[in-house]
Design a protein around this motif. Sequence first.
Motif, PDB file in Angstrom:
ATOM      1  N   CYS A  72       0.833  -1.210   0.000  1.00 55.11           N
ATOM      2  CA  CYS A  72       0.000   0.000   0.000  1.00 55.11           C
ATOM      3  C   CYS A  72       0.862   1.253   0.000  1.00 55.11           C
ATOM      4  CB  CYS A  72      -0.933  -0.018   1.206  1.00 55.11           C
ATOM      5  SG  CYS A  72      -2.235  -1.266   1.115  1.00 55.11           S
ATOM      6  N   HIS A  73       1.924   1.266   0.812  1.00 53.32           N
ATOM      7  CA  HIS A  73       2.819   2.426   0.796  1.00 53.32           C
ATOM      8  C   HIS A  73       3.495   2.567  -0.568  1.00 53.32           C
ATOM      9  CE1 HIS A  73       2.508   3.770   4.926  1.00 53.32           C
ATOM     10  NE2 HIS A  73       2.633   2.528   5.353  1.00 53.32           N
ATOM     11  N   GLY A  74       3.849   1.442  -1.169  1.00 50.77           N
ATOM     12  CA  GLY A  74       4.433   1.494  -2.500  1.00 50.77           C
ATOM     13  C   GLY A  74       3.469   2.058  -3.520  1.00 50.77           C
ATOM     14  N   TRP A  75       2.195   1.664  -3.412  1.00 49.74           N
ATOM     15  CA  TRP A  75       1.169   2.170  -4.326  1.00 49.74           C
ATOM     16  C   TRP A  75       1.030   3.688  -4.231  1.00 49.74           C
ATOM     17  CZ3 TRP A  75      -2.211   1.000  -8.174  1.00 49.74           C
ATOM     18  CH2 TRP A  75      -3.319   1.825  -8.332  1.00 49.74           C
ATOM     19  N   VAL A  76       1.131   4.225  -3.019  1.00 47.38           N
ATOM     20  CA  VAL A  76       1.031   5.671  -2.845  1.00 47.38           C
ATOM     21  C   VAL A  76       2.157   6.379  -3.597  1.00 47.38           C
ATOM     22  CG1 VAL A  76       1.214   7.537  -1.144  1.00 47.38           C
ATOM     23  CG2 VAL A  76      -0.200   5.530  -0.651  1.00 47.38           C
ATOM     24  N   SER A  77       3.346   5.776  -3.586  1.00 50.31           N
ATOM     25  CA  SER A  77       4.490   6.394  -4.255  1.00 50.31           C
ATOM     26  C   SER A  77       4.525   6.114  -5.747  1.00 50.31           C
ATOM     27  CB  SER A  77       5.795   5.899  -3.616  1.00 50.31           C
ATOM     28  OG  SER A  77       5.876   6.326  -2.268  1.00 50.31           O
ATOM     29  N   ARG A  78       3.965   4.992  -6.157  1.00 45.28           N
ATOM     30  CA  ARG A  78       3.934   4.624  -7.577  1.00 45.28           C
ATOM     31  C   ARG A  78       2.670   3.804  -7.827  1.00 45.28           C
ATOM     32  NH1 ARG A  78       7.679   2.789 -11.315  1.00 45.28           N
ATOM     33  NH2 ARG A  78       8.988   4.542 -10.775  1.00 45.28           N
ATOM     34  N   ALA A  79       1.704   4.377  -8.508  1.00 43.30           N
ATOM     35  CA  ALA A  79       0.414   3.705  -8.732  1.00 43.30           C
ATOM     36  C   ALA A  79       0.573   2.637  -9.808  1.00 43.30           C
ATOM     37  CB  ALA A  79      -0.656   4.714  -9.115  1.00 43.30           C
TER      38      ALA A  79
END
Length: 306
Positions: A72-79
């Motif tokens: 989820c944190h990765g998604w915030v930085s790169r969708a």
Amino acid sequence: MSQARLEAMFRAAAEELDPGGNAPVTPSRVRAQLIVHAIRGQRRWLDAALAGLDAGRARTAEDPIGWLEAACHGWVSRADRSLRTMAEDLIGTLPANVSTVPARLLYWRTTGLRRVLDGALELSPTEVAAGDSVGGAAAWAAYLATADEAYADTARAGLGGPLADIAAERWHAAADALDLEPTDVPDEAVDALEQAEAGARLIAAAALVAPIVRLEVEWFMASELREGPMAEAATFPWPAVRFSFKRMPDLNQIRIHPTLAGEPMMTIEDLGVVAAGLDLIVAEADRSALMEGMGRRRKKSLLRKR
């Protein structure tokens, strides 16, 4: 003393987690690398975190909660669709217990799925024993989702024990719930934190020594706390964001009042630009103590409230 030790801990952990090194791939390593990217702005940290998430797909059974949070944190930085798929696969594997509440609510923030919110709140505690940091972290996550002060009181009871007894992965929740400063951290707690692995050490230290962004959220309709602007604020990739809520007396849309390192910044009223507004605010932050090879310097803010 604690501030200097925690700043040094951040720098040392970052050195251990350097993308050119051989630190094992773990969820905390990924999250820590995303934090270093947010603070230092170097693209290689983001690339390393995304590579770690890609490598971690085959290992999610080892720590489904940790990998869900990392995805989820990765998604915030790169969708990236692959991160959304990873999170979708993991959310269904979580046991129905209180320890999963923060991860469930983080997933809800990135998807907006009401059933996930409802399921997480059903698991959220309204009472915990003093020092129950697992329940306290769950209650704080529920407070951020609802602005219900009963959850905040529960969280502070659970997280209010000796910091040395709280696992490194819950220091971030304790820092937010108790509004901790580095001077509030006793040496014995820093001693205990030094025993954690590098990723957990960095995440915990950053929550205390990165310049603190306080966000007071004024709201009238509870439904707006579940919408995109608040989700952007709650998932903003800065490691030291502290939240408080204030109920408006009259009908109006939510407003976010930011403060950086004790200085009021411009109120965010255009809710279509929450993340962009927060980006501008943290661009003003003095992060020199967490950088290598840079002397301390302070920039004149362009964003302070007039």
